[in-house]
Write a protein that holds these residues in place. Structure first.
Motif, PDB file in Angstrom:
ATOM      1  N   ASP A 231      50.203   5.854 -19.827  1.00 45.83           N
ATOM      2  CA  ASP A 231      50.447   6.231 -18.440  1.00 45.83           C
ATOM      3  C   ASP A 231      49.166   6.270 -17.613  1.00 45.83           C
ATOM      4  OD1 ASP A 231      51.583   9.337 -19.900  1.00 45.83           O
ATOM      5  OD2 ASP A 231      49.662   8.316 -20.040  1.00 45.83           O
ATOM      6  N   VAL A 232      48.132   5.611 -18.095  1.00 40.82           N
ATOM      7  CA  VAL A 232      46.873   5.527 -17.349  1.00 40.82           C
ATOM      8  C   VAL A 232      46.706   4.109 -16.809  1.00 40.82           C
ATOM      9  CG1 VAL A 232      44.356   5.656 -17.506  1.00 40.82           C
ATOM     10  CG2 VAL A 232      45.776   7.363 -18.662  1.00 40.82           C
ATOM     11  N   ALA A 233      46.544   4.018 -15.497  1.00 45.47           N
ATOM     12  CA  ALA A 233      46.329   2.726 -14.847  1.00 45.47           C
ATOM     13  C   ALA A 233      44.859   2.610 -14.474  1.00 45.47           C
ATOM     14  CB  ALA A 233      47.199   2.615 -13.604  1.00 45.47           C
ATOM     15  N   SER A 234      44.377   1.383 -14.387  1.00 42.48           N
ATOM     16  CA  SER A 234      42.959   1.190 -14.101  1.00 42.48           C
ATOM     17  C   SER A 234      42.764   0.070 -13.098  1.00 42.48           C
ATOM     18  CB  SER A 234      42.201   0.849 -15.384  1.00 42.48           C
ATOM     19  OG  SER A 234      42.599  -0.413 -15.873  1.00 42.48           O
ATOM     20  N   THR A 235      41.654   0.148 -12.389  1.00 42.19           N
ATOM     21  CA  THR A 235      41.262  -0.956 -11.521  1.00 42.19           C
ATOM     22  C   THR A 235      39.745  -0.971 -11.413  1.00 42.19           C
ATOM     23  OG1 THR A 235      41.670  -2.043  -9.407  1.00 42.19           O
ATOM     24  CG2 THR A 235      41.337   0.322  -9.342  1.00 42.19           C
ATOM     25  N   ASP A 236      39.181  -2.168 -11.350  1.00 42.51           N
ATOM     26  CA  ASP A 236      37.732  -2.304 -11.241  1.00 42.51           C
ATOM     27  C   ASP A 236      37.306  -2.244  -9.785  1.00 42.51           C
ATOM     28  OD1 ASP A 236      37.536  -2.604 -13.967  1.00 42.51           O
ATOM     29  OD2 ASP A 236      37.611  -4.789 -13.894  1.00 42.51           O
ATOM     30  N   THR A 237      36.162  -1.616  -9.543  1.00 49.03           N
ATOM     31  CA  THR A 237      35.557  -1.574  -8.214  1.00 49.03           C
ATOM     32  C   THR A 237      34.119  -2.070  -8.359  1.00 49.03           C
ATOM     33  OG1 THR A 237      34.542   0.615  -8.361  1.00 49.03           O
ATOM     34  CG2 THR A 237      36.887   0.540  -7.787  1.00 49.03           C
ATOM     35  N   PRO A 238      33.416  -2.270  -7.255  1.00 49.78           N
ATOM     36  CA  PRO A 238      32.020  -2.715  -7.372  1.00 49.78           C
ATOM     37  C   PRO A 238      31.139  -1.732  -8.142  1.00 49.78           C
ATOM     38  CG  PRO A 238      32.829  -3.082  -5.152  1.00 49.78           C
ATOM     39  CD  PRO A 238      33.880  -2.278  -5.856  1.00 49.78           C
ATOM     40  N   ASP A 239      31.557  -0.470  -8.224  1.00 51.56           N
ATOM     41  CA  ASP A 239      30.728   0.541  -8.882  1.00 51.56           C
ATOM     42  C   ASP A 239      31.224   0.929 -10.262  1.00 51.56           C
ATOM     43  OD1 ASP A 239      28.976   0.686  -6.748  1.00 51.56           O
ATOM     44  OD2 ASP A 239      30.222   2.148  -5.703  1.00 51.56           O
ATOM     45  N   GLY A 240      32.233   0.237 -10.777  1.00 53.54           N
ATOM     46  CA  GLY A 240      32.736   0.584 -12.099  1.00 53.54           C
ATOM     47  C   GLY A 240      34.234   0.427 -12.170  1.00 53.54           C
ATOM     48  N   THR A 241      34.898   1.439 -12.690  1.00 49.85           N
ATOM     49  CA  THR A 241      36.348   1.397 -12.854  1.00 49.85           C
ATOM     50  C   THR A 241      36.942   2.739 -12.451  1.00 49.85           C
ATOM     51  OG1 THR A 241      36.285  -0.231 -14.645  1.00 49.85           O
ATOM     52  CG2 THR A 241      38.206   1.189 -14.575  1.00 49.85           C
TER      53      THR A 241
END
Lengths: 41, 86
Positions: free
Chosen positions: B8-18
């Motif tokens: 139940d954990v969703a993730s997305t990458d950003t310029p500074d990490g995740t």
């Protein structure tokens, strides 16, 4: 991947950012861009 | 130690990490770039020693210190309920 690692070592860190309310519980704005989540149920 | 994100954990990458969103609690978390790299490596099946060796070689750091850093962030991910040992 490794190309995205910082030039100077930053120890790996996990920071609590915030909490979605029930009303807002598919993405968020970050640095003027919209990001969507992948995975999860 | 190999990790996997909880279902139940969703993730997305950003310029500074995740950014990780725990959909059970509504809490969300930021991994810095090194932390995001470590998580990806652990999820991909790499062990702590190998990850620490590559990072210490890249930055010219003591492998023991980097190994502790890698373990610490893995422990934090598990303690926060975001990941579990695979």
């Amino acid at each position: 991947d490794e190309q995205t690692l910082p030039e100077v070592y930053e120890p790996p860190a996990l920071l609590a950012v915030g909490e979605f309310t029930e009303d807002t519980l598919i993405g968020f704005f970050y640095d003027n861009s919209f990001f969507t989540f992948s995975g999860g149920s | 130690m190999n990790l996997r994100l909880r279902p139940d954990v969703a993730s997305t990458d950003t310029p500074d990490g995740t950014v990780l969103l725990d959909q059970r609690t509504g809490r969300y978390w930021q991994l810095n770039r090194t932390g995001a790299h470590v998580l990806r490596q652990l999820v991909a099946g790499h062990d702590v020693d190998g990850i620490a060796a590559r990072l210490s070689a890249r930055y010219g750091l003591d492998v023991g210190q980097v190994r502790r850093d890698v373990f610490d962030v893995a422990d934090r991910l598990c303690a926060a309920g975001l990941a579990e040992v695979a």
